[in-house]
Design an enzyme around this catalytic site. Structure first.
Site, PDB file in Angstrom:
ATOM      1  N   LEU A   1       0.831  -1.201   0.000  1.00  0.00           N
ATOM      2  CA  LEU A   1       0.000   0.000   0.000  1.00  0.00           C
ATOM      3  C   LEU A   1       0.865   1.250   0.000  1.00  0.00           C
ATOM      4  CD1 LEU A   1      -2.589  -1.043   2.755  1.00  0.00           C
ATOM      5  CD2 LEU A   1      -2.833  -1.286   0.281  1.00  0.00           C
ATOM      6  N   GLU A   2       0.592   2.141  -0.932  1.00  0.00           N
ATOM      7  CA  GLU A   2       1.201   3.481  -0.948  1.00  0.00           C
ATOM      8  C   GLU A   2       0.051   4.466  -0.784  1.00  0.00           C
ATOM      9  OE1 GLU A   2       3.747   6.513  -3.824  1.00  0.00           O
ATOM     10  OE2 GLU A   2       2.938   4.637  -4.626  1.00  0.00           O
ATOM     11  N   LEU A   3      -0.102   4.993   0.432  1.00  0.00           N
ATOM     12  CA  LEU A   3      -1.312   5.722   0.780  1.00  0.00           C
ATOM     13  C   LEU A   3      -1.063   7.212   0.941  1.00  0.00           C
ATOM     14  CD1 LEU A   3      -2.728   3.186   3.392  1.00  0.00           C
ATOM     15  CD2 LEU A   3      -3.092   3.259   0.922  1.00  0.00           C
TER      16      LEU A   3
END
EC number: 1.2.1.19
Length: 240
Positions: A222-224
């Site tokens: 995840l790159e949030l």
């Protein structure tokens, strides 16, 4: 020769074959740079010059991953030192399988459809480049991929599929799935034949991807957004 076979024989592709395709994609992107930049500018509203720079970066990323593909073979079966001579250990790197790649348009909040001018400047993104950051490494590692781009800016990602077709990438190796996140994205997150999820977008959406993936013990990257502070000093002009 790779027959395609819905992508199932991609896992058997040699590092030289994978690198060849990745470099061919890079060359085709460069060849179609002007056309793709115009489509990107029209689709997501960014300046044409910036969109052209993005295409250079897209080609560069595929070239870089071609080099990585060639280098992966040299790291196979690397020995691991053990204190007992009667045992041998080595590292074997294998593709994880089918990866689902879910990418955004906006970098600030992928759930907001309307933006004021300041938010628009922050949200202006690079759909095909963000997709490439996921697609190119996946293909380099012998994985087949399903890319779900943002429903707000899918045009250049669909063109990426056409580029792959033009260079002869076997059918089924890269697949583009358009649709809404809560429908198409959720389906990928919960599908038992998807082996990994890589998502870039909002923290709210990322938190919805984790539970169905966890039920299948499916790895998630995840790159949030929504986590970076903005510092405003007293001498700013709010109107500007």
């Amino acid at each position: 020769a790779l027959t395609g076979n819905r992508g199932s024989d991609w896992v058997l592709a040699s590092r030289a074959v994978r690198a060849k395709y990745l470099r061919a994609i890079a060359a085709k992107i460069t060849e179609r740079k002007s056309e793709l930049a115009k489509l990107e500018a029209i689709d997501c509203g960014k300046p044409l010059d910036e969109a052209a720079w993005d295409m250079d970066n897209v080609a560069g990323c595929f070239e870089y991953c071609a080099d990585l593909a060639e280098g992966l073979g040299a790291k196979q079966k690397a020995p691991v030192s053990l204190p007992m001579e009667s045992f041998k250990s080595y590292i074997l790197k294998e593709p994880i399988g089918v990866v689902a790649l879910i990418t955004p348009w906006q970098c600030k909040n992928d759930e907001v459809l309307g933006c004021d001018l300041m938010n628009l400047m922050q949200c202006r993104n690079y759909p095909i480049l963000m997709a490439t950051w996921k697609v190119a490494p996946a293909l380099a590692a012998c994985c087949t991929a399903i890319l779900k781009p943002s429903e707000l800016a899918s045009v250049t990602c669909l063109e990426l599929a056409e580029v792959c077709r033009e260079v002869g990438l076997p059918p089924g190796v890269l697949n583009i799935l358009t649709g809404l996140g809560h429908e198409a994205g959720a389906y990928l997150a919960s599908h038992p034949q998807v082996d990994k999820i890589a998502f870039t977008g909002s923290s709210a959406t990322g938190s919805k991807i984790m539970p169905p993936a966890a039920q299948l013990v499916k790895p998630v990257s995840l790159e949030l957004g929504g986590k970076s502070p903005i510092v405003l000093f007293e001498d700013i002009d709010p109107d500007k």
